[in-house]
Design a protein around this motif. Structure first.
Motif, PDB file in Angstrom:
ATOM      1  N   ALA A  69      18.243 -32.162  11.541  1.00  0.00           N
ATOM      2  CA  ALA A  69      17.557 -31.255  10.996  1.00  0.00           C
ATOM      3  C   ALA A  69      18.443 -30.295  10.431  1.00  0.00           C
ATOM      4  O   ALA A  69      19.049 -29.546  10.744  1.00  0.00           O
ATOM      5  N   GLN A  70      17.840 -29.800   8.545  1.00  0.00           N
ATOM      6  CA  GLN A  70      18.162 -28.662   8.813  1.00  0.00           C
ATOM      7  C   GLN A  70      17.287 -27.896   8.218  1.00  0.00           C
ATOM      8  O   GLN A  70      15.773 -27.913   7.986  1.00  0.00           O
TER       9      GLN A  70
ATOM     10  N   SER B 165      15.568 -22.010  15.346  1.00  0.00           N
ATOM     11  CA  SER B 165      16.403 -21.893  16.377  1.00  0.00           C
ATOM     12  C   SER B 165      15.343 -22.880  16.426  1.00  0.00           C
ATOM     13  O   SER B 165      15.906 -24.078  17.772  1.00  0.00           O
ATOM     14  N   LEU B 166      14.317 -23.744  16.600  1.00  0.00           N
ATOM     15  CA  LEU B 166      13.674 -25.171  16.240  1.00  0.00           C
ATOM     16  C   LEU B 166      14.441 -25.969  16.187  1.00  0.00           C
ATOM     17  O   LEU B 166      14.443 -27.447  16.262  1.00  0.00           O
ATOM     18  N   LEU B 167      15.690 -25.890  15.173  1.00  0.00           N
ATOM     19  CA  LEU B 167      16.733 -26.603  14.872  1.00  0.00           C
ATOM     20  C   LEU B 167      16.802 -27.390  16.256  1.00  0.00           C
ATOM     21  O   LEU B 167      17.131 -28.846  16.014  1.00  0.00           O
ATOM     22  N   VAL B 168      17.397 -27.051  17.243  1.00  0.00           N
ATOM     23  CA  VAL B 168      18.441 -27.361  18.011  1.00  0.00           C
ATOM     24  C   VAL B 168      17.143 -28.256  18.801  1.00  0.00           C
ATOM     25  O   VAL B 168      17.227 -29.737  19.130  1.00  0.00           O
ATOM     26  N   PRO B 169      16.439 -28.345  19.561  1.00  0.00           N
ATOM     27  CA  PRO B 169      15.859 -29.155  19.865  1.00  0.00           C
ATOM     28  C   PRO B 169      15.005 -30.358  19.063  1.00  0.00           C
ATOM     29  O   PRO B 169      14.845 -31.121  19.881  1.00  0.00           O
TER      30      PRO B 169
ATOM     31  N   LEU C 150      11.826 -26.698   7.635  1.00  0.00           N
ATOM     32  CA  LEU C 150      13.270 -26.915   8.543  1.00  0.00           C
ATOM     33  C   LEU C 150      13.208 -28.083   7.614  1.00  0.00           C
ATOM     34  O   LEU C 150      11.328 -29.134   7.423  1.00  0.00           O
ATOM     35  N   LEU C 151      13.369 -29.111   6.930  1.00  0.00           N
ATOM     36  CA  LEU C 151      14.026 -30.543   6.785  1.00  0.00           C
ATOM     37  C   LEU C 151      14.598 -31.114   7.485  1.00  0.00           C
ATOM     38  O   LEU C 151      15.755 -31.461   8.328  1.00  0.00           O
TER      39      LEU C 151
END
Length: 357
Positions: A82-83, A68-72, A183-184
Motif C-alpha cells: 500500500a503506497q 494513516s489508513l495505509l497501516v490497516p 493511496l495505491l
C-alpha cells in the motif's frame, strides 16, 4: 486519372494540401490527447490495482485522504503493498510549473536512478532527467519557495514523471497542506479479483472512495474532458477538410464539364463518371493520408525533445487510431466528392453545344 491531376495541377495540389492538413491535425490532437491520458494512467497503474481517494472529489489533485489508513490496509489479506502519493504542481527554480510527487518510501523504487541516491531524510529531492537537463544538474533547488537538496536524478518512461521531481510524502504534505492525494494498493494475485479487498477497505472508512484502477481510469472526469475536447477539435478538422474537398472538386468539375459532356455524348453511363471522380478523390486522399501520417510521426517525435515542454507533450499513433482515421478519411473524400460527381454525371452535351462550349 494522372493526366487529370497534371492538367489541373493547381486545384489538385490544393485538395492534397487541404486533406493532408485536416488529417494531420486529427492525428496530432487525438494522439496528444491519448498521450496525456496514457501517461497519467501509467502512473496510477504502477503498483496500483486499487485506488483509494477522498469521497465526493472528482479530481485527484483536490483529494485529501488520511495516509494513516495505509497501516490497516496493508494488513488486509491479499494486499501486497500500500503506497501513498501526493500529486501537485508548482514552480521549480526557473521552471514556472512542473509536477511535484510526494511518495511513501516503498514507492521510491519505481523511479530508476541514473545517479545519486533516493531521499533519505526530509529536505531531499530526486529530479527527473528532463528537469535536471533544464536546470543544468543542480545540487539544490527551490520548490514553491522552499529549498531542497538534490540527492539524485532519475529517469522514467512516463513524461509527466521525467519532467517532475519526487520528494518524501511528509515534505509534500507541508507544501500542499494535505496527508495524501490517494493511496495505491497492489494485490498479491489480481486473478482473484479486487472486489473482496475493496469491500474490506470500505469497511475501514466509509468516507473514502475505493475503486479498481481500471474502473477509475475508465470513468475519470479529466480523461472524459480530454477525450471530448480532442473529439470536438478533430470533428472540426474533419468538417473543414470535407468543405475544402467539396469546394475544390466543384470548381474542378466545372472546369472539366466539356470532358464530361464528351463522355456523355459517347454513351458512357453516369455511374462510370461518378465512379471515376470518386476514385480520383479517394486516390488523392490516400496520398494525403500517407503524407499526414509521416508528418504527424515526425512532429510527435520532435515535440518530445523540445526542452521547454519538459516531456509533457507525448503522443503515439496506435493501430486503432490509424485504422479509424483511414476509414474516416476515405469516407470524408467519398462524401465530399459525391455531390460534385453527381453534377458532373448530369452534364448534358446538347446544352454545352447550344452554349457554344
Amino acid at each position: 486519372m494522372f493526366k487529370s491531376f497534371l492538367r489541373y495541377r493547381y486545384k489538385t495540389l490544393l485538395i492534397l494540401v487541404s486533406a493532408t492538413s485536416a488529417i494531420a491535425s486529427i492525428f496530432l490532437i487525438t494522439a496528444l490527447g491519448n498521450g496525456i491520458i496514457s501517461m497519467y494512467a501509467s502512473m496510477l497503474k504502477t503498483d496500483g490495482d486499487i485506488i483509494v481517494m477522498q469521497k465526493g472529489v472528482a479530481d485527484t489533485f483536490f483529494s485529501d485522504i488520511n495516509r494513516s489508513l495505509l497501516v490497516p490496509i496493508a494488513k488486509i489479506p491479499g494486499v501486497k503493498s500500500a503506497q501513498g502519493v501526493i500529486v501537485g504542481a508548482g514552480a521549480i527554480d526557473s521552471v514556472p510549473i512542473a509536477g511535484i510527487y510526494g511518495v511513501t518510501k516503498n514507492r521510491l523504487d519505481n523511479y530508476t536512478l541514473t545517479e545519486g541516491h533516493y531521499p533519505q531524510k526530509e529536505g531531499e529531492v530526486i529530479v527527473g532527467e528532463s528537469i535536471a537537463s533544464i536546470l543544468k544538474n543542480p545540487e539544490e533547488i527551490t520548490l514553491m519557495g522552499e529549498p531542497f537538496r538534490v540527492s539524485g536524478i532519475y529517469k522514467s518512461d512516463i513524461g509527466f514523471e521525467n519532467g517532475g521531481v519526487v520528494i518524501a510524502i511528509s515534505d509534500a504534505g507541508k507544501l500542499f497542506h494535505k496527508s495524501a492525494s490517494f493511496l495505491l494498493i497492489s494485490l498479491k494475485d489480481l486473478s482473484e479479483g479486487t472486489e473482496k479487498v475493496i469491500r474490506n477497505i470500505r469497511a475501514l472508512d466509509t468516507e473514502v472512495d475505493v475503486r479498481s484502477t481500471t474502473d477509475f481510469i475508465d470513468n475519470y472526469n479529466q480523461f472524459k474532458i480530454i477525450r471530448i475536447s480532442s473529439g470536438v477539435i478533430a470533428s472540426i478538422s474533419f468538417f473543414m477538410g470535407f468543405l475544402a474537398i467539396v469546394s475544390l472538386m466543384s470548381m474542378m468539375v466545372s472546369d472539366r464539364r466539356y470532358e464530361f459532356g464528351i463522355k456523355r455524348a459517347m454513351g458512357i453511363p453516369k455511374h462510370k463518371i461518378i465512379l471515376q471522380i470518386l476514385i480520383e478523390v479517394i486516390t488523392l486522399t490516400l496520398v494525403a493520408f500517407i503524407l499526414a501520417y509521416g508528418i504527424s510521426l515526425l512532429l510527435l517525435d520532435q515535440l518530445q525533445h523540445i526542452e521547454k515542454f519538459q516531456g509533457y507533450l507525448s503522443g503515439e499513433i496506435d493501430m486503432l487510431l490509424f485504422v479509424r482515421l483511414l476509414i474516416g478519411s476515405i469516407a470524408m473524400a467519398a462524401i465530399g466528392a459525391l455531390v460534385p460527381a453527381l453534377i458532373a454525371a448530369r452534364v448534358d452535351p446538347i446544352i454545352l453545344i447550344n452554349r457554344g462550349q
